[in-house]
Design a protein around this motif. Sequence first.
Motif, short mmCIF file in Angstrom:
data_model
loop_
_atom_site.label_atom_id
_atom_site.label_comp_id
_atom_site.label_asym_id
_atom_site.label_seq_id
_atom_site.Cartn_x
_atom_site.Cartn_y
_atom_site.Cartn_z
N GLN A 172 36.92 11.46 -25.39
CA GLN A 172 38.28 11.56 -24.84
C GLN A 172 39.19 10.48 -25.42
OE1 GLN A 172 38.32 11.65 -20.53
NE2 GLN A 172 36.51 12.98 -20.44
N SER A 173 38.63 9.31 -25.69
CA SER A 173 39.43 8.21 -26.23
C SER A 173 39.70 8.35 -27.72
CB SER A 173 38.72 6.87 -25.97
OG SER A 173 38.42 6.70 -24.61
N SER A 224 45.06 -1.40 -31.07
CA SER A 224 45.22 0.03 -30.80
C SER A 224 43.98 0.62 -30.14
CB SER A 224 45.50 0.79 -32.11
OG SER A 224 46.74 0.42 -32.64
N GLN A 272 41.65 -0.98 -28.43
CA GLN A 272 41.51 -1.54 -27.09
C GLN A 272 42.43 -0.82 -26.11
OE1 GLN A 272 39.45 -4.62 -26.04
NE2 GLN A 272 39.77 -3.15 -24.39
N ARG A 273 43.64 -0.57 -26.53
CA ARG A 273 44.61 0.11 -25.67
C ARG A 273 44.15 1.53 -25.32
NH1 ARG A 273 50.02 0.25 -28.63
NH2 ARG A 273 48.89 1.81 -29.85
N GLU A 274 43.60 2.23 -26.30
CA GLU A 274 43.18 3.62 -26.07
C GLU A 274 41.93 3.69 -25.20
OE1 GLU A 274 43.81 7.60 -26.24
OE2 GLU A 274 45.09 5.98 -27.01
N ASP A 279 41.02 1.41 -22.99
CA ASP A 279 41.41 1.02 -21.63
C ASP A 279 42.01 2.19 -20.88
OD1 ASP A 279 40.51 -1.54 -22.01
OD2 ASP A 279 42.49 -2.41 -22.41
N ARG A 280 42.74 3.03 -21.58
CA ARG A 280 43.40 4.17 -20.93
C ARG A 280 42.39 5.11 -20.28
NH1 ARG A 280 44.76 9.35 -22.30
NH2 ARG A 280 43.77 9.13 -24.35
N ILE A 281 41.24 5.28 -20.90
CA ILE A 281 40.22 6.20 -20.39
C ILE A 281 39.18 5.46 -19.55
CG2 ILE A 281 38.42 7.84 -21.04
CD1 ILE A 281 41.26 8.81 -21.60
N LEU A 284 39.07 2.37 -17.98
CA LEU A 284 39.39 1.64 -16.76
C LEU A 284 39.46 2.54 -15.54
CD1 LEU A 284 42.08 -0.93 -18.01
CD2 LEU A 284 39.70 -1.38 -17.38
N SER A 285 39.82 3.80 -15.73
CA SER A 285 39.88 4.74 -14.60
C SER A 285 38.49 5.08 -14.08
CB SER A 285 40.60 6.03 -15.03
OG SER A 285 39.90 6.66 -16.09
N LYS A 289 34.98 -1.40 -18.56
CA LYS A 289 35.78 -2.20 -19.47
C LYS A 289 35.10 -2.22 -20.83
CE LYS A 289 38.78 -5.30 -20.94
NZ LYS A 289 40.19 -4.97 -21.17
#
Length: 727
Positions: free
Chosen positions: A68-69, A206, A208-210, A212-214, A216-217, A221
């Motif tokens: 997904q990421s 980039s 790390q950001r992507e 985290d989006r998937i 962290l929910s 981490k």
Amino acid sequence: MIPARALLTFILPVVVFSNEIAFDGLNVSTDTKNPVLRNTINSELVDRSATRLEPVYPNIWLADLFYQSLVGFSVTDVGSSACRLQSKLYLSHLKNNSYWAVKMSDSWPRYLNGLLIGNTHHIGVYDECISVHQPIQGKYCMSTIELQTSTNENFTQYSKDEYASFDNAWQEILGFIDYGDRYKRNVINLGVCIPEACSSADLEVSLQRELDRIFLSHQLKAQVKVKPDLCNTNKHFFPYDTGYYVTCGFFGLLILIVSFSTTYHLVALRNGRENQPSQNLEVLNMFSVIKNGNDLIKYNKDNELNIFNGLVSIQMMSIVIGHGRLIGINHPRLYPKPVEEIHQDTHNNLVLSFNNAIDSFIFISGYLLYMTTINKLRKPGCDWFQITKIIIYKYLKSLPVHVTMIILTIFIVPHMGNGPFWANQMGVEANQCKKYWWTNLLVINNFVDGEKQCLYAGYFISLQLQLMVIGIMVVYIYGKNRKIGNVIIALLITVSLIIPFAITYYSKSEGITKFNISFSLNLFQSSSSASYHFTYLYSRFYVRGLPFYIGLLAGDIVEVLKKKQVKMSKTTTFITTLVAFGLYIYVQLYSNVFFKRHRDYNAIESSIYSSLNHLNTPLLYMWIAICHTTSSYGFLEKLLNNRFTSLLHKLSYSLYQVNITVILMIIFSARASEVSSTQILVIKSIYIIFTVYIAAVVLHFLVDAPFGLLINRVIFGRRPSTKSKEN
């Protein structure tokens, strides 16, 4: 022999305190014990072990979260304007299925597999990525992703050594405990293809950001790191600087000199003028492959020390295989289970037990030093000046090959390969030698921390030279007064037993250096010291001198037996040697207990074994020396005393210097994961041995043999011998 009081002083603490020392986990570093992962929790949750609740795992598997990421991932909205421009160009062409853009996208994986079994490297196709040149250049980067929970739940409390079929698969990831015998399940290395204008930092931000989006929910981490030297294009990562061209010019000139000298020697042979060489060409003759080849194959079957030269040559081959196994742990593996099983099997495992393999070389060094110098040092004209001359000669003799490997490591080796891991590993080697080469020349590199070591095997050269300085003085004293010599040897042996005991006890270290999976990964994948034990208990002369001093003692004992003409029957020799070898194997195999999981730490046990571990091998070899002097091993001596083993022994120094560098080049030029089958491992071992010996032969003819003759000429005034063709 060791005085009774010294032995009583050493043994008394063992008897009194052996059952009183308990393991104190707060005082043990993760370098020396079975470590437990630290709690990486950031928020507040009730400890489920206290409330007797079952752990809560993510309801989506890790590979699906990565998919997904990553399925639509690209480096966007970060970095320089060039990076942003190239990223937009890449995405627009990818939507239109442009060939170059799809090649970049196709070269790295999105759905990861083998996560449970320890497939830590998901490489993709390195060459497909960097083969893209227009309209932008593809850049391949290897990222490291460490998985943690974003809650304060400690999943390690639910971990098991073996999981049942219906246990939750997430526990293997979130509850991973690094016992040193497995590849990490919570660390993933992912290859990604990005535009050349984007940097490793851009990819790190980039990605790390992507993630985290998937992640962290799902209370996860993913910590991303991307090293600059793990990002490569088809352009050369290392610059062709002045040092490279000067080094190439020097070795090119050296090859020309060797070629010319060999040609001149060949012409002299054909014209029958070999025995009347021109004095002006005497030095040139030292570089002749024909002359040095004749010296290499020269064999004196009556030399009583040949059996030890044969032992060195055979054990050197085992050292090459051992280094190949140790470094090979870093090779990405599609199915690493067979490698893990070797390190998890602690019952009669010979692979794990030979953690003190160099003790045999240290003993033989001491024994041969005594046997070859005692008569020279007894001569009336011999004084301390002669000892200084011998020390200077030994030091200078070790320099040419050692300096050559340092220069090659800095300027040449980095340009001799490529791949996703090449620049990172060879860059570390080159940078360490650029900064700390002087520690090798001053013979103190075994006293600096691991991250400051130039050449991984360089510590042993300094260790040998330091012990040689002590040994030559002890042999000189032996030559003048044997009783004083025995007292000094007894003191040195006693101190060498006490120091490792004390350091191990007060540092709460293990009784051995554990060359397991974690040790190898830390040693070759980071710039930090891999182990406190390796730095302070493995490489320094005051903790490794015991085999050397016993070698000196063995030389004295053998000399006495020769004078008294003591003889043993072959039957007695074989029976006693078999008993000694059985005891040796028993003590060696005892070290396997330190690899067992969940075993309570005992400081006295570890401290005793840390001392006696280095007593085991030299005692066996001392008995072999005694039996060889007073009897015969028959066919075994013929196996060790022949022209072939003599030849291999003469290559041993060049072989040792070059072997790790060659193995590193083979392992870290990998572009894909390998399957760890028995057949592949055997074939790879044969290839490594063959390649290393070829490199050693080249190094011997170009450097070791000719410069050794030059040093002999300068120090002792010895001229190269001019034998007839028949010799």
